[in-house]
Design an enzyme around this catalytic site. Structure first.
Site, mmCIF file in Angstrom:
data_model
loop_
_atom_site.group_PDB
_atom_site.id
_atom_site.type_symbol
_atom_site.label_atom_id
_atom_site.label_comp_id
_atom_site.label_asym_id
_atom_site.label_seq_id
_atom_site.Cartn_x
_atom_site.Cartn_y
_atom_site.Cartn_z
ATOM 1 N N SER A 38 2.068 8.454 -1.027
ATOM 2 C CA SER A 38 2.089 7.522 -2.158
ATOM 3 C C SER A 38 1.379 6.227 -1.769
ATOM 4 C CB SER A 38 3.535 7.217 -2.575
ATOM 5 O OG SER A 38 4.220 6.538 -1.533
ATOM 6 N N ILE A 51 -0.736 3.077 -0.839
ATOM 7 C CA ILE A 51 -2.007 2.862 -0.165
ATOM 8 C C ILE A 51 -2.520 4.154 0.464
ATOM 9 C CG2 ILE A 51 -3.038 1.772 1.885
ATOM 10 C CD1 ILE A 51 -1.515 -0.781 1.157
ATOM 11 N N SER A 64 0.138 -6.192 7.592
ATOM 12 C CA SER A 64 0.473 -6.961 6.394
ATOM 13 C C SER A 64 0.106 -8.404 6.674
ATOM 14 C CB SER A 64 1.974 -6.853 6.100
ATOM 15 O OG SER A 64 2.365 -7.783 5.107
ATOM 16 N N TYR A 93 10.969 -6.918 8.784
ATOM 17 C CA TYR A 93 9.637 -6.408 8.437
ATOM 18 C C TYR A 93 8.566 -7.271 9.090
ATOM 19 C CZ TYR A 93 5.702 -5.091 5.373
ATOM 20 O OH TYR A 93 4.487 -4.671 4.877
ATOM 21 N N LYS A 147 5.808 -6.126 11.952
ATOM 22 C CA LYS A 147 4.374 -6.261 11.683
ATOM 23 C C LYS A 147 3.710 -7.213 12.678
ATOM 24 C CE LYS A 147 4.106 -3.495 8.141
ATOM 25 N NZ LYS A 147 3.305 -2.254 8.173
#
Length: 263
Positions: free
Chosen positions: A16, A18, A140, A153, A157
């Site tokens: 799903s 990207i 990100s 998160y 990252k």
């Protein structure tokens, strides 16, 4: 600039968002594709929509570290080699630190950081042997600066940037390329699937994601960045300015984010 046409590309998180959009864009470039994620049915659906028939579905869980080498061997066997690994699989977060169970932080690290590292290290000997290969990791803009509700998160990252910057340095002599791609807000289900404090999914869209960059547009910009062999690229709207504010005016960014609607 090196053309991506006809390359063998392995995409994680391909069921799903990207990853799915990249599968469609790269299939139009005549790439041979290996699509990975946990959901077999969703992967098969993506495969059926690709314009090339040279697509292999290889389902697995990124957090299953013990099988990373086995999965890499299967991926290489699919077409005899891999030219590009797109580390795209992962999960986001929407919860305050004080309300977030430690198990959620642990899961974010396991999936977003350690799972990607394990797969990368499993494929690394193949790239070294071939003296060729390109690691493309979707991080990100949260890998460059922080924002409330995304602590774990952001941590995962940020860690990806440290690891892959060093990987690029250590294996420059092996002619390996490393590209870090940092999306801003892109129209995917990332917010709906984001973990809240107790580890369940948020199941709610946010305005920033809903009004973000169309995923097909992102995919085209992705291809351009990879073909240009960029070290690091930021793809999104005005939110990417935060990367430069963090570098030159960190206090201004701090207060700007505090005054922004960030849920």
């Amino acid at each position: 600039m090196k053309s991506i046409n006809g390359k063998v590309v392995w995409i994680t998180g391909a069921s799903s968002g990207i990853g799915e959009a990249l599968a469609y864009e790269l299939s139009r470039k005549n790439c041979k594709l290996i699509l990975s994620a946990r959901n077999v049915e969703a992967l098969e659906l993506v495969k059926s929509k690709c314009v090339t028939t040279e697509v292999v579905v290889l389902p697995f869980n990124l957090a299953d570290f013990d099988n990373a080498k086995n999965n890499a061997q299967k991926a290489v066997a699919a077409f005899g080699k891999i030219d590009i690994l797109v580390n795209n699989g992962g999960v986001s977060q929407r919860s305050l630190i004080v309300e977030t169970d430690f198990e959620v932080d642990k899961k974010l690290i396991e999936v977003d950081y350690l799972g990607t590292v394990a797969l990368t290290k499993a494929l690394l000997p193949h790239f070294i042997k071939n003296q060729s290969g390109h690691f493309v990791t979707i991080t990100s803009i949260m890998g460059k600066f922080g924002s409330p509700y995304r602590s774990g998160y952001c941590g995962a990252k940020h860690a990806l940037h440290g690891f892959f910057d060093v990987l690029r340095m250590e294996h420059y002599k092996d002619f390996l390329n490393v590209t870090l791609i940092c999306p801003g807000f892109v129209q995917t289900n990332v917010a709906k699937n984001a973990l809240i404090g107790n580890g369940s999914s948020q199941n709610q869209e946010d305005d920033a994601t809903k009004n973000g960059m169309p995923v097909a547009v992102f995919a085209k910009k992705f291809v351009k960045a990879v073909e240009s062999e960029k070290f690091e690229v930021y793809i999104g709207g005005k939110e990417v300015l935060g990367v430069y504010l963090k570098r030159f005016f960190p206090k201004f960014l701090h207060y700007f984010v505090l005054r922004s609607k960030v849920r």
